[in-house]
Design an enzyme around this catalytic site. Structure first.
Site, short mmCIF file in Angstrom:
data_model
loop_
_atom_site.label_atom_id
_atom_site.label_comp_id
_atom_site.label_asym_id
_atom_site.label_seq_id
_atom_site.Cartn_x
_atom_site.Cartn_y
_atom_site.Cartn_z
N HIS A 109 -1.85 -2.35 -0.60
CA HIS A 109 -2.08 -1.68 0.60
C HIS A 109 -3.11 -0.51 0.24
O HIS A 109 -3.13 0.36 1.40
CB HIS A 109 -0.84 -1.07 0.90
CG HIS A 109 0.15 -1.88 1.27
ND1 HIS A 109 1.67 -1.65 1.64
CD2 HIS A 109 0.08 -3.29 1.57
CE1 HIS A 109 2.35 -2.77 2.17
NE2 HIS A 109 1.49 -3.91 2.21
N CYS A 117 -16.28 2.58 3.90
CA CYS A 117 -17.34 3.17 5.09
C CYS A 117 -17.35 1.64 5.81
O CYS A 117 -17.76 0.49 5.56
CB CYS A 117 -18.43 3.06 4.20
SG CYS A 117 -19.85 3.31 5.71
N1 APR Z 1 14.72 4.70 -6.97
C1 APR Z 1 14.94 3.40 -6.48
N2 APR Z 1 14.59 3.13 -5.22
C2 APR Z 1 14.40 4.09 -4.39
C3 APR Z 1 14.60 5.47 -4.85
C4 APR Z 1 14.72 5.82 -6.02
N3 APR Z 1 14.84 7.08 -6.80
N4 APR Z 1 14.33 6.28 -3.66
C5 APR Z 1 14.47 5.48 -2.75
N5 APR Z 1 14.32 4.04 -3.14
C6 APR Z 1 14.28 2.79 -1.99
C7 APR Z 1 14.94 3.00 -0.85
O1 APR Z 1 16.48 2.59 -0.99
C8 APR Z 1 14.22 2.20 -0.09
O2 APR Z 1 14.67 0.57 0.00
O3 APR Z 1 13.12 2.52 -1.97
C9 APR Z 1 12.80 2.03 -0.68
C10 APR Z 1 11.80 2.86 -0.08
O4 APR Z 1 11.52 1.92 1.10
P1 APR Z 1 10.41 2.45 2.07
O5 APR Z 1 10.21 3.77 2.57
O6 APR Z 1 10.47 1.24 3.14
O7 APR Z 1 8.90 2.13 1.41
P2 APR Z 1 8.30 0.64 1.19
O8 APR Z 1 9.19 -0.51 0.93
O9 APR Z 1 7.34 0.75 -0.13
O10 APR Z 1 7.39 0.29 2.47
C11 APR Z 1 6.57 -0.72 2.33
O11 APR Z 1 5.63 0.07 4.41
O12 APR Z 1 5.24 1.91 5.56
C12 APR Z 1 4.43 0.74 4.90
O13 APR Z 1 2.67 0.39 3.96
C13 APR Z 1 3.77 1.16 3.71
O14 APR Z 1 3.77 0.21 1.53
C14 APR Z 1 4.55 0.69 2.58
C15 APR Z 1 5.10 -0.37 3.08
#
Ligand code: APR
Length: 236
Positions: A109, A117
């Site tokens: 990502h 650019c």
């Molecule tokens: N340990 C393990 N898991 C955790 C912890 C922790 N300390 N803290 C939070 N989580 C988990 C949450 O339960 C959740 O399922 O991490 C996850 C975070 O989810 P998102 O916020 O949706 O992040 P992500 O899955 O990386 O998002 C994917 O979406 O917004 C776009 O491009 C952006 O790369 C991102 C993509």
């Protein structure tokens, strides 16, 4: 724990949560009264570029005040000490895997500490803020630099390379990702099709938890070092 040769690890925002970086979907927070999910789009950048620059400048600035945690360091240890191959793919745009010691990190990502650019296509490493007025260090044109981030509706980076690794892995580990955003949410099914064992680490359940052979529920800073110990122990 079986003996493996080729491991793929996918990480998401949860792996950096214990470093103090807010995740996307369980933070519940707004940024300057905006939903971050509505800033991370090409349409938002076209509508209000100043807002989008400010958002990413603030997030880049935040990287100065955080550090890698035991989860990042455990993955780096596995990459160093495992006798087979460990391919790390992250959805995260921070550089905490690198700062935790990982030499190979596939940023599907994009990266906060990079600018792209739109005039000449060059990518630049940068730790500083930039905006519409900042000239491209390569072509010197102003107005073309954008955060080198894959926004909603854009094609993730390195998909061919990722698919090659998924198609031949024998263990797939997903850490701290909500399984809401494709194509990353579909990687577990690609790994299953390759016959791999699959393990999910998450403090909760995710949108794709049921696809995993094993779910380990808890903080990645605790569970990852334990899992890495098991894998390295099994290979000894
Ligand atoms: N340990 C393990 N898991 C955790 C912890 C922790 N300390 N803290 C939070 N989580 C988990 C949450 O339960 C959740 O399922 O991490 C996850 C975070 O989810 P998102 O916020 O949706 O992040 P992500 O899955 O990386 O998002 C994917 O979406 O917004 C776009 O491009 C952006 O790369 C991102 C993509």
């Amino acid at each position: 724990m079986g003996q493996y040769q080729r491991i793929v690890i996918l990480t998401g925002a949860g792996v950096s949560a214990e470093s103090g970086i807010a995740t996307f979907r369980d933070a519940g927070g707004l940024w300057e009264n905006h939903d971050p999910m509505e800033i991370a789009t090409p349409e938002a950048f076209a509508r209000d570029p100043g807002l989008v620059y400010r958002f990413y400048n603030a997030r880049r600035e935040q990287l100065r005040n955080v550090d890698a945690n035991p989860g990042h360091r455990a993955i780096a240890r596995l990459q160093r000490e495992f006798a087979g191959e460990v391919f790390l793919v992250t959805q995260n745009v921070d550089d905490l895997h690198e700062r935790g010691g990982s030499e190979q990190v596939c940023h599907m990502h994009g990266e906060l500490r990079a600018a792209l650019c739109l005039h000449c296509g060059a990518r630049h490493r940068t730790e500083s803020s930039f905006d519409h007025a900042t000239p491209c260090p390569d072509c010197a044109v102003s107005g073309g630099l954008r955060p080198d981030i894959v926004w909603f509706g854009e094609m993730p980076y390195h998909m061919q390379e990722i698919d090659v690794h998924l198609a031949r892995c024998d263990l797939f580990i997903s850490v701290g990702t909500s399984g809401q955003v494709y194509p990353a949410a579909g990687f577990v099914r690609e790994a299953l099709a390759a016959g791999a064992d699959t393990i999910e680490i998450n403090k909760d359940t995710s949108g794709v938890s049921t696809w995993f052979h094993q779910q380990r529920q808890g903080p990645s800073g605790e569970l990852l070092p334990r899992l890495v110990e098991e894998i390295l122990g099994a290979g000894a």
